[in-house]
Design a protein around this motif. Structure first.
Motif, short mmCIF file in Angstrom:
data_model
loop_
_atom_site.label_atom_id
_atom_site.label_comp_id
_atom_site.label_asym_id
_atom_site.label_seq_id
_atom_site.Cartn_x
_atom_site.Cartn_y
_atom_site.Cartn_z
N ASP A 143 50.36 -10.95 -14.03
CA ASP A 143 49.91 -10.32 -12.79
C ASP A 143 49.69 -11.36 -11.70
OD1 ASP A 143 49.71 -7.77 -14.05
OD2 ASP A 143 47.73 -8.31 -14.82
N LEU A 144 49.95 -10.96 -10.46
CA LEU A 144 49.72 -11.80 -9.29
C LEU A 144 48.89 -11.03 -8.27
CD1 LEU A 144 53.37 -12.87 -9.31
CD2 LEU A 144 51.64 -14.63 -8.98
N ARG A 145 47.93 -11.72 -7.65
CA ARG A 145 47.15 -11.12 -6.56
C ARG A 145 46.90 -12.19 -5.50
NH1 ARG A 145 40.96 -10.51 -9.07
NH2 ARG A 145 40.43 -12.74 -8.97
N THR A 150 41.17 -8.26 -4.82
CA THR A 150 41.00 -7.80 -6.20
C THR A 150 42.16 -6.92 -6.65
OG1 THR A 150 39.70 -5.89 -5.47
CG2 THR A 150 38.48 -7.90 -6.04
N ARG A 151 43.12 -6.69 -5.77
CA ARG A 151 44.23 -5.77 -6.07
C ARG A 151 45.44 -6.55 -6.60
NH1 ARG A 151 48.60 -3.32 -3.25
NH2 ARG A 151 48.16 -4.56 -1.38
N ILE A 152 45.98 -6.09 -7.71
CA ILE A 152 47.20 -6.69 -8.24
C ILE A 152 48.36 -6.32 -7.31
CG2 ILE A 152 48.85 -6.68 -10.15
CD1 ILE A 152 46.49 -6.13 -12.03
N GLU A 153 49.06 -7.33 -6.80
CA GLU A 153 50.16 -7.10 -5.86
C GLU A 153 51.50 -6.99 -6.57
OE1 GLU A 153 50.40 -7.39 -2.29
OE2 GLU A 153 48.26 -7.59 -1.87
N HIS A 154 51.64 -7.71 -7.69
CA HIS A 154 52.93 -7.74 -8.38
C HIS A 154 52.69 -8.06 -9.84
CE1 HIS A 154 57.33 -8.03 -8.46
NE2 HIS A 154 57.16 -9.04 -9.30
N SER A 155 53.45 -7.43 -10.71
CA SER A 155 53.39 -7.72 -12.14
C SER A 155 54.80 -7.95 -12.66
CB SER A 155 52.73 -6.57 -12.92
OG SER A 155 51.38 -6.46 -12.57
N LEU A 156 54.88 -8.79 -13.68
CA LEU A 156 56.17 -9.16 -14.24
C LEU A 156 56.01 -9.27 -15.75
CD1 LEU A 156 59.05 -10.19 -13.37
CD2 LEU A 156 58.06 -12.50 -13.37
#
Length: 198
Positions: A143-145, A150-156
């Motif tokens: 996860d990236l934020r 506090t919001r996850i912007e992108h997941s891989l």
């Protein structure tokens, strides 16, 4: 030929490259088996809020003799490169076009092993560090934020044999984590190659 040209990851203020099939499954599985068996794993403790807590995964730091690495209040003195890790490092360096003098091995035994939110922004990594992350074994979500959010912007999903490279201003503006999961998952080994400045 750019190894990463067909899979751009476009996030503002970040430079990310992902190669899902950097290694064949056979090679990735072989390296995973050997590294898990050969590595003298440690589980250090970190001091948080007045108490010591064990790091929720197993770790080991390898590198050149001068490449000691400090993070989370811990100083890691490098173990000498093994023949297998020299081979792995050479493959990663060839793909990234960047030398590395240290590698942090993180062993996630199951879904309860994790890595909390952080940036790889320690002073000895320099202003715009290149961190190459080689993933072996079970797939885990990365996860990236934005820093301060506090919001996850992108997941891989980082799969077996994949390579993720973070470079440029990424560590200035972004944090990443590998969160705990409840579902059953295979053990995962993550090797993050870095250049430690003196």
């Amino acid at each position: 030929m750019d190894l990463f040209s067909d899979i751009p990851l476009t996030l503002p203020d970040a430079e990310l490259r992902y190669e899902p099939n950097f290694l064949s499954p056979e090679e990735a599985n072989g390296w995973m088996e050997r590294l898990c068996a050969e590595t003298p794993w440690e589980q250090p403790q970190v001091f948080l809020h007045g108490r010591y807590y064990p790091v929720p995964r197993l770790v080991t730091w390898y590198g050149d003799p001068e490449a000691s690495y400090c993070y989370s209040g811990l100083t890691h003195q490098p173990l000498p490169w093994t023949p297998l890790l020299v081979l792995v490092r050479d493959r990663v360096q060839g793909a990234v076009g960047q030398p590395f003098n240290g590698v942090l091995l993180n062993y996630y035994r199951d879904g309860q092993d994790s890595m909390g939110w952080h940036s790889d922004d320690e002073p000895e990594l320099g202003p715009n560090p290149v961190v190459a992350s080689l993933n072996l074994g079970g797939t885990r979500r990365f996860d990236l934020r934005r820093k301060g959010s506090t919001r996850i912007e992108h997941s891989l999903d980082l799969a077996n044999g994949s390579l993720l490279v973070m470079a440029g201003p990424t560590q200035h503006y972004w944090q990443h984590q590998v969160a705990k999961i409840r579902s059953v998952c295979a053990p995962r080994l993550n090797l993050t190659f870095r250049w430690i400045r003196q």
